[in-house]
Structures are given as structure tokens and as C-alpha cells.
Write a protein that holds these residues in place. Sequence first.
Motif, short mmCIF file in Angstrom:
data_model
loop_
_atom_site.label_atom_id
_atom_site.label_comp_id
_atom_site.label_asym_id
_atom_site.label_seq_id
_atom_site.Cartn_x
_atom_site.Cartn_y
_atom_site.Cartn_z
N THR A 5 0.80 -1.24 0.01
CA THR A 5 0.01 -0.01 0.02
C THR A 5 0.92 1.13 0.07
O THR A 5 0.13 2.37 -0.03
N GLY A 6 2.14 1.09 0.26
CA GLY A 6 3.07 2.35 0.49
C GLY A 6 3.16 2.92 1.61
O GLY A 6 3.55 3.99 2.00
N ARG A 7 2.28 2.37 2.74
CA ARG A 7 2.41 3.15 4.07
C ARG A 7 3.51 2.46 4.69
O ARG A 7 4.43 1.71 4.32
N ALA A 8 3.76 3.42 5.71
CA ALA A 8 5.13 3.17 6.27
C ALA A 8 5.10 1.87 7.23
O ALA A 8 6.40 1.19 7.24
N ASP A 9 3.86 1.31 7.44
CA ASP A 9 3.99 0.01 8.22
C ASP A 9 4.09 -1.20 7.13
O ASP A 9 4.13 -2.33 7.59
N ASP A 10 4.47 -0.85 6.11
CA ASP A 10 4.48 -1.93 4.81
C ASP A 10 5.92 -2.03 4.51
O ASP A 10 6.37 -2.42 3.52
N LEU A 11 7.02 -1.57 5.44
CA LEU A 11 8.09 -1.54 5.03
C LEU A 11 8.80 -3.07 4.71
O LEU A 11 9.75 -3.17 3.99
N ASN A 12 8.13 -4.05 5.22
CA ASN A 12 8.60 -5.50 5.27
C ASN A 12 7.35 -6.04 3.92
O ASN A 12 7.22 -7.11 4.17
N TYR A 13 6.94 -5.25 3.07
CA TYR A 13 6.24 -5.80 2.01
C TYR A 13 6.55 -6.86 1.27
O TYR A 13 5.57 -7.64 0.95
N ASN A 14 7.76 -6.75 1.06
CA ASN A 14 8.05 -7.93 0.01
C ASN A 14 7.89 -9.54 0.60
O ASN A 14 8.33 -10.30 0.07
N THR A 15 7.49 -9.53 1.93
CA THR A 15 7.00 -10.94 2.33
C THR A 15 5.56 -11.13 2.44
O THR A 15 5.23 -12.16 3.09
N ARG A 16 4.80 -10.06 1.92
CA ARG A 16 3.46 -10.15 1.95
C ARG A 16 2.69 -10.53 0.76
O ARG A 16 2.92 -9.79 -0.17
N PRO A 17 1.99 -11.58 0.98
CA PRO A 17 1.26 -11.95 -0.67
C PRO A 17 0.02 -11.29 -0.41
O PRO A 17 -0.45 -10.62 0.30
N ILE A 18 -0.60 -11.00 -1.65
CA ILE A 18 -1.89 -10.33 -2.10
C ILE A 18 -2.81 -10.93 -1.29
O ILE A 18 -3.20 -11.96 -1.52
N ILE A 19 -3.55 -10.09 -0.32
CA ILE A 19 -4.66 -10.71 0.30
C ILE A 19 -5.68 -9.70 0.57
O ILE A 19 -5.54 -8.43 0.53
N ASP A 20 -6.65 -9.87 1.15
CA ASP A 20 -7.77 -9.22 1.31
C ASP A 20 -8.57 -9.66 2.65
O ASP A 20 -9.38 -10.62 2.34
N GLU A 21 -7.99 -9.39 3.69
CA GLU A 21 -8.70 -9.92 4.90
C GLU A 21 -10.12 -9.71 5.13
O GLU A 21 -10.75 -10.36 5.97
N GLU A 22 -10.84 -8.80 4.15
CA GLU A 22 -12.22 -8.73 4.13
C GLU A 22 -12.84 -10.05 3.80
O GLU A 22 -14.04 -10.28 4.35
N VAL A 23 -12.17 -10.86 3.24
CA VAL A 23 -12.93 -11.98 2.73
C VAL A 23 -12.42 -13.11 3.61
O VAL A 23 -12.94 -14.43 3.14
N ALA A 24 -11.56 -13.16 4.49
CA ALA A 24 -11.25 -14.17 5.30
C ALA A 24 -11.82 -14.20 6.47
O ALA A 24 -11.74 -13.23 7.63
N LEU A 25 -12.80 -15.06 6.77
CA LEU A 25 -13.65 -15.10 7.92
C LEU A 25 -12.99 -15.34 9.09
O LEU A 25 -12.21 -16.48 9.17
N GLY A 26 -12.97 -14.95 10.33
CA GLY A 26 -12.62 -15.16 11.44
C GLY A 26 -13.10 -16.51 11.92
O GLY A 26 -14.33 -17.14 11.44
N GLU A 27 -12.48 -17.18 13.22
CA GLU A 27 -13.04 -18.23 13.79
C GLU A 27 -14.48 -18.33 13.97
O GLU A 27 -15.18 -19.35 13.92
N ASP A 28 -14.89 -17.30 14.61
CA ASP A 28 -16.08 -17.09 15.30
C ASP A 28 -17.10 -16.94 14.04
O ASP A 28 -18.30 -17.34 14.33
N GLU A 29 -16.67 -16.05 13.07
CA GLU A 29 -17.65 -15.97 12.08
C GLU A 29 -17.97 -17.35 11.34
O GLU A 29 -19.04 -17.70 10.79
N VAL A 30 -17.02 -18.20 11.11
CA VAL A 30 -17.03 -19.72 10.75
C VAL A 30 -18.05 -20.12 11.36
O VAL A 30 -18.93 -20.91 11.02
N ALA A 31 -18.11 -20.22 12.75
CA ALA A 31 -18.75 -21.02 13.63
C ALA A 31 -20.31 -20.58 13.73
O ALA A 31 -21.09 -21.21 14.28
N HIS A 32 -20.60 -19.16 13.06
CA HIS A 32 -21.82 -18.98 13.30
C HIS A 32 -22.42 -18.50 11.89
O HIS A 32 -23.50 -17.90 11.59
N LYS A 33 -21.81 -19.22 10.77
CA LYS A 33 -22.38 -18.91 9.39
C LYS A 33 -23.61 -19.47 8.89
O LYS A 33 -24.07 -19.26 7.84
#
Length: 530
Positions: free
Chosen positions: A18-46
Motif C-alpha cells: 500500500t506504500g504505507r510506513a507499516d509496509d516496510l516489510n512488504y516483500n514478504t506479504r502475499p496479495i490478500i484481502d482480509e475482508e474475505v477471510a472469515l474469523g473463527e467466530d464468523e465461521v462458527a456462526h455462518k
Amino acid sequence: MANLSNPEWDEKNNYATTGRADDLNYNTRPIIDEEVALGEDEVAHKNPIFRKLGGLFNKGVEARGIERVPEDERDGKHTIGLLLLWWSVNMVVSTLPIGLLAQAYYTLTFHSAVAAIVTFTALGAAFTAFIATLGPKTGLRTMVITRYSVGYVGATIFSFLNILTQLGFSVTAIILGGQTLTNVSNDKLPLEASIVIVGFMALVLCFVGYEAMHYWERYAWIVLFIFYCCMWGLAGHKGFDMGAQQALQDTGKSYAGDFLSFGGIVFSSASGWAPVAADFNCRLPSNIRPWKVFLLTWFGLMVPLLFVEILSAALMNVPAYAQAFEEGDAGGVLAAVFEPWGGGGKFILVVFAFSIISNCIPNTYSAALSCQCLLPAFQKIPRALWTILVFVIYTVAAVAGREHFSEILSNFLAILGYWVAFFVVVVFEEHYIFRHWFHTKGIDSSGPARGYDLTAYDNWRRLPIGAAGIFACCCGAGAAIVSMAQVWYIGPLGAVFGEFGGDLGFEMSAALTAIVYPPLRYLEYRLIGR
């Protein structure tokens, strides 16, 4: 959570930032979108079925099935599991019969058996270790990862094959565990009952899920390792006759055929874990080094498989144990080894019988995940319930085939290697040619080489159609058929090695798939655009 709505592309590392300061280690991050990754609680109530099991989920039963694991629910506490899980899984008594087959079925001497075991285990372990590296990168289970190579339909086919594979592993494992328990009881406990007992105990842990499995497998190998060392001592005291098989070993083409056929079984014993390898590390952080995952997995397979299979090959050089195999199969060999220790030996045999639990746990767990991959509707049924169905199926099959253990083992493992070979080759080429190399070389910066869009893992419209992968795998299957050598069929290429043939199935399957897939996959992208 990083905002990835407008990522900049890192041409060198094939990752987004994203170019943000907290992305200094971006070269180890795969393309992801956490919005579509359900948390454990969300899975348990789906859905209502999941909600009805809410009490079990609250007590620690894993709710997550094939849903991708979000980054904030991952940690490195089970990194050592990359090594120790595989030690426990393969240090079990069901590994022992593989080495016995070298002389009993293929007339190989101990030295030839060891050569085949080392060579083909190293190759098979490399297949599994590669697949393992994709788990932390994607947060996905193995069969879901294949959707990026062979599409939704192809992954469904792979899932079906994987279910059969894991059921086969479980059947052979609990038959041997049951045989051992029955031998300990002096046949007072029926083999059918022994099989059910062993299978049920494995069900309990894999029903609970990921955490329970890892904690069990972290320590289960220790006692078994000590008992295997005792077996070396007892066999040495009995006396090895390393030249006993020399006169029976074939020569020329027949010897080559025997070596290749046994090697195919050994290869399958290691590579057979490839279809499940990412299932047990997808909760590790995505920034873990791939080489670390590869090496830990590779050694996790190599050490126990070499140790146990070489031991079992050596046991067949003790005349009394060879006779015990003729009379009572692998369970008879174990009983003969520990017979001098009386009641203590019987206790060890009971432990060996229940060691099968360590082997059945991953089989049952991954087969349940593959059931969810078959159809979208099946994902609505919790993973834990699928494990019960899997347990019922392989227990019934084991009871039905309980008197034909060695035949089931030799035929099943050999055939297993065929499909695992073309499965791994397709995923390997997709990963390194189309989703990495093309992009880094600037050949096609807009194609599938842009990496894994992990938001699309469950959307068939955004995944490859899979025609190239399915066709390449069919070619690989055809190559295996003409190259195989089984008791019930010998292909034209396999027949070159003499009367009983030589099995080149997995080698030819991998080779032809590797040739066919790249041009067809590139054509598929050019025509379809994904």
C-alpha cells in the motif's frame, strides 16, 4: 489491517504494498484481502448447522474447514510441527510393512532395498515439501490451492482422488493396528473389533481439529522411536543373514523392474502426503521463509521413513522373522520380534497398535476437508461432522479387507503415486512458471503470473477454467497406464522389464504432464484471460 484497495506492485518480489510506513516489510506479504477471510467466530456462526454445534466450538473443536485463515489468526507456535508432526505420522507401525515388501514381493536384497528406499523417499519427500510451502503463503488448504491450477472442476476431481487416497491410507493403517491388537490378545479379541477400536481413537483427535492434532503429534514419536531401537537390538541378537536373499534376487531387466516397482511404493509412501501437506501449516504466518518450511517438512519425512523402512527391510534377513511374515503378515513379524519379552513385549505391541492413531489423524482430517471441496453445498456441513463419515467409511472397508493386508498395501501405494505425480507437477509449474517466473522476467505482467488473488479462492468465475490442467493430468494418467506394472495389469512400457514388468507409472506420469501443461496453460490464459 492494511488497505489494499489500491496496491502498488513490487515487480521484483511479485507482491503488493500500500506504500504505507507499516509496509516496510512488504516483500514478504502475499496479495490478500482480509475482508474475505472469515474469523473463527464468523465461521462458527455462518449457518444453522454450525450454530447448533456452537457448544462444541466453544470448547475447542475447530470450526474452520476450507475457509482461508486470516493473517491475524495465524502464529508460529506450531512451526516445530513442520518437523515433528511428520515424525509422528510416519514413525507408526503402518510404515513397517513397506520395507518387508522389498524381499517378500520383489526379491530384493537388503542392499538393493536400502538403495531404493533412500532414493525414492528423498524424491517423494521433496514433492510433499514443495506443496507444504504453499500453506503459509496462502492460508489455504491443499485442495483449495489446486483451484489456481486446474480450476474449480479440476480441484473437485483432485479432492475426490484425495478422499480415496486418505481412505486407503486409513484402511491399511487400522488393519495393521487391528492385527497387532488381535495378536497380543492371542486371538481372543476379534480382528473386526480391534480395527474399530483403533479407528475410533483416531477419530476423537481429528474431530477436535488442528490444535489437538499438533499437540498430539509433537510428542507421539518419542516412545515409538525407543521401541524401534529395541527392535534393532532384538533382531541383532537373533542374528541377521544378509546374504539370505542374494540367490533369489533377479538380474538384468527383471532386477531393474523389481527395483522400479518397489521404488514406486516407497515414493508413494513419502509423496502420498503431498495432497494434505498444506492442511497442517496454513495457520503459520505468511512471512515464514519457504526454504524453512521445505527443509523442516523434508527432514520430517526422511528421518522416520528411512529409519523404519530400513529396519523392516533388515528384519526380513532374520530367518525366523521371514517365516513369521509368511504365516502372519506384518503383524506376525512384530509379534515374533517381541516374543522373547513376554508380557512386556505384549505391552509394546499394544502401544504399536495404537500408534496408528498418529497416522489416521491427518488422513481423516484431510479427507473431511476434501469432502467440503467437492460441492459448494458440502461446505455448509462442518468439518467435524465430515470426520465421522470418513471414519465410518474406512472402518467398514478395513473390516471387509482385513484378510488381504499386503495385497491392499502394495497395490494401493503403487497406484497412489500416479495421480500424486501429475498433481504436484501441475501445481509446481503453475506456481513457478505462471505465477512467479513470467512476471519477474517481464514476459507477461498482466497474466496469471501476477500472483494468487486470494479473494477468489471460492469463486469459480474468477479462477482458471482448468481445461489445460485437467487435460495435462489426463495425459499423465494415460502415461501411467501404459507404464504401470501391477499384479492385475502390466502396460506395454512396463512389460519391457520382463515377465512381471517394472513400474514406471509415476515417472512417466510426471514427465508427460510437465511437457504438456505449460503450453496449454499459456494458451488457456490467452483465450480465457484467467
